[in-house]
Motif scaffolding. Structure first.
Motif, PDB file in Angstrom:
ATOM      1  N   UNK A   1      31.318  -4.252  13.912  1.00 56.18           N
ATOM      2  CA  UNK A   1      31.221  -3.191  14.917  1.00 56.18           C
ATOM      3  C   UNK A   1      31.208  -3.790  16.320  1.00 56.18           C
ATOM      4  N   UNK A   2      30.397  -4.837  16.501  1.00 52.45           N
ATOM      5  CA  UNK A   2      30.299  -5.454  17.823  1.00 52.45           C
ATOM      6  C   UNK A   2      31.622  -6.027  18.303  1.00 52.45           C
ATOM      7  N   UNK A   3      32.341  -6.704  17.411  1.00 53.31           N
ATOM      8  CA  UNK A   3      33.615  -7.298  17.821  1.00 53.31           C
ATOM      9  C   UNK A   3      34.705  -6.239  18.011  1.00 53.31           C
ATOM     10  N   UNK A   4      34.691  -5.195  17.185  1.00 47.81           N
ATOM     11  CA  UNK A   4      35.689  -4.143  17.349  1.00 47.81           C
ATOM     12  C   UNK A   4      35.487  -3.366  18.651  1.00 47.81           C
ATOM     13  N   UNK A   5      34.243  -3.186  19.031  1.00 50.26           N
ATOM     14  CA  UNK A   5      33.976  -2.454  20.270  1.00 50.26           C
ATOM     15  C   UNK A   5      34.574  -3.157  21.486  1.00 50.26           C
ATOM     16  N   UNK A   6      34.663  -4.488  21.426  1.00 55.89           N
ATOM     17  CA  UNK A   6      35.226  -5.220  22.568  1.00 55.89           C
ATOM     18  C   UNK A   6      36.714  -4.921  22.759  1.00 55.89           C
ATOM     19  N   UNK A   7      37.375  -4.419  21.714  1.00 61.36           N
ATOM     20  CA  UNK A   7      38.798  -4.070  21.842  1.00 61.36           C
ATOM     21  C   UNK A   7      39.013  -2.741  22.554  1.00 61.36           C
ATOM     22  N   UNK A   8      37.970  -1.908  22.630  1.00 66.74           N
ATOM     23  CA  UNK A   8      38.135  -0.565  23.182  1.00 66.74           C
ATOM     24  C   UNK A   8      37.244  -0.290  24.391  1.00 66.74           C
ATOM     25  N   UNK A   9      36.205  -1.091  24.571  1.00 70.90           N
ATOM     26  CA  UNK A   9      35.259  -0.844  25.657  1.00 70.90           C
ATOM     27  C   UNK A   9      35.015  -2.131  26.435  1.00 70.90           C
ATOM     28  N   UNK A  10      34.601  -2.023  27.694  1.00 73.90           N
ATOM     29  CA  UNK A  10      34.293  -3.227  28.466  1.00 73.90           C
ATOM     30  C   UNK A  10      33.085  -3.960  27.918  1.00 73.90           C
ATOM     31  N   UNK A  11      32.972  -5.227  28.287  1.00 76.96           N
ATOM     32  CA  UNK A  11      31.910  -6.078  27.735  1.00 76.96           C
ATOM     33  C   UNK A  11      30.533  -5.543  28.066  1.00 76.96           C
ATOM     34  N   UNK A  12      30.351  -4.968  29.254  1.00 75.20           N
ATOM     35  CA  UNK A  12      29.015  -4.494  29.622  1.00 75.20           C
ATOM     36  C   UNK A  12      28.539  -3.366  28.702  1.00 75.20           C
ATOM     37  N   UNK A  13      29.473  -2.532  28.239  1.00 74.36           N
ATOM     38  CA  UNK A  13      29.110  -1.476  27.295  1.00 74.36           C
ATOM     39  C   UNK A  13      28.673  -2.077  25.962  1.00 74.36           C
ATOM     40  N   UNK A  14      29.410  -3.076  25.495  1.00 78.23           N
ATOM     41  CA  UNK A  14      29.085  -3.691  24.205  1.00 78.23           C
ATOM     42  C   UNK A  14      27.745  -4.411  24.294  1.00 78.23           C
ATOM     43  N   UNK A  15      27.485  -5.082  25.406  1.00 86.23           N
ATOM     44  CA  UNK A  15      26.182  -5.719  25.575  1.00 86.23           C
ATOM     45  C   UNK A  15      25.067  -4.671  25.571  1.00 86.23           C
ATOM     46  N   UNK A  16      25.349  -3.500  26.098  1.00 88.17           N
ATOM     47  CA  UNK A  16      24.368  -2.425  26.040  1.00 88.17           C
ATOM     48  C   UNK A  16      24.084  -2.001  24.610  1.00 88.17           C
ATOM     49  N   UNK A  17      25.126  -1.944  23.787  1.00 85.89           N
ATOM     50  CA  UNK A  17      24.949  -1.593  22.373  1.00 85.89           C
ATOM     51  C   UNK A  17      24.118  -2.655  21.655  1.00 85.89           C
ATOM     52  N   UNK A  18      24.426  -3.923  21.914  1.00 82.24           N
ATOM     53  CA  UNK A  18      23.675  -5.006  21.275  1.00 82.24           C
ATOM     54  C   UNK A  18      22.217  -4.984  21.718  1.00 82.24           C
ATOM     55  N   UNK A  19      21.987  -4.643  22.988  1.00 86.47           N
ATOM     56  CA  UNK A  19      20.612  -4.529  23.475  1.00 86.47           C
ATOM     57  C   UNK A  19      19.846  -3.466  22.694  1.00 86.47           C
TER      58      UNK A  19
END
Length: 232
Positions: free
Chosen positions: A184-202
């Protein structure tokens, strides 16, 4: 050299018998016992979930730190080897800090686990709001220190709940949610900016902190119950 290596390999193949372990029956018994433990003891489920959340966040971070640093440098050259070596040093530093003469004198392993999640979440929150090189790199190094602390911390907690012979089987059952989080984390980087994905991981890290608090309460309840059984 290649000929000598091939000849040596043939010697090993011919003279070194295969180790087949304890056999399929023992393996099936271990899996059944691990499954029974998960059904009967919620602490084992909580610890497996906590580990999956932390390692899922960690492995997602592994895929993201290089492009994030390249974005922070805005076209500048990234000394990847130096940064990676610094991160590995921070992991080693975390392992050193988790010792009876250091962090364990301040708090037990259960509470240090909560600290790793909270501090790690704060560190991963930095690239959500900041793109400067120094703050982002500093946050990444802090997160790696948390990784170094959490690994032995998790081992200590698992030893309190899960028998040694079942730890491998129990933790393997949580590889599915762990790897799902990484996907999920790696796939999100294909569709959303890194700051959004870091927010999800947080968010994952904060959920892990909440579960770790529940682990502390469950362990505290187990103590009086065990004492009562011994008294009986």
């Amino acid at each position: 050299a290649a000929i000598a290596l091939t000849a040596l390999a043939l010697v090993f193949v011919v003279n070194w018998p295969e180790n087949y372990g304890g056999g399929e029956a023992d393996d099936s018994d271990t899996k059944a016992a691990a499954w029974q433990l998960l059904k009967s003891d919620r602490k084992a489920v909580l610890l497996g979930s906590v580990n999956a959340l932390f390692e899922g966040s960690m492995y997602s971070f592994v895929f993201m730190w290089v492009p994030t640093m390249l974005g922070a440098l805005q076209g500048g050259k990234l000394p990847t080897g130096l940064v990676f070596a610094s991160m590995m040093t921070c992991i080693s530093l975390g392992g050193v800090l988790f010792s009876p003469s250091m962090l364990l004198t301040i708090a037990p392993a259960e509470y240090l686990g909560v600290g790793c999640f909270v501090v790690g979440a704060c560190a991963l929150l930095v690239p959500v709001f900041c793109t400067a090189v120094v703050p982002v790199l500093s946050a990444f190094l802090v997160f790696e220190v948390c990784v170094g602390i959490f690994q032995p911390c998790g081992g200590v907690l698992r030893s309190k709940v899960i028998p040694d012979k079942l730890q491998g089987s129990v933790m393997n059952m949580f590889r599915i949610p762990l790897n799902s989080l990484v996907v999920i984390g790696t796939l999100l980087t294909d569709y959303y900016p890194a700051r959004f994905v870091f927010g999800v991981i947080t968010v994952w890290m904060l959920i892990g902190a909440g579960l770790q608090v529940i682990v502390i309460r469950a362990l505290a309840q187990t103590g009086p119950e065990a004492g009562a059984k011994k008294a009986q």
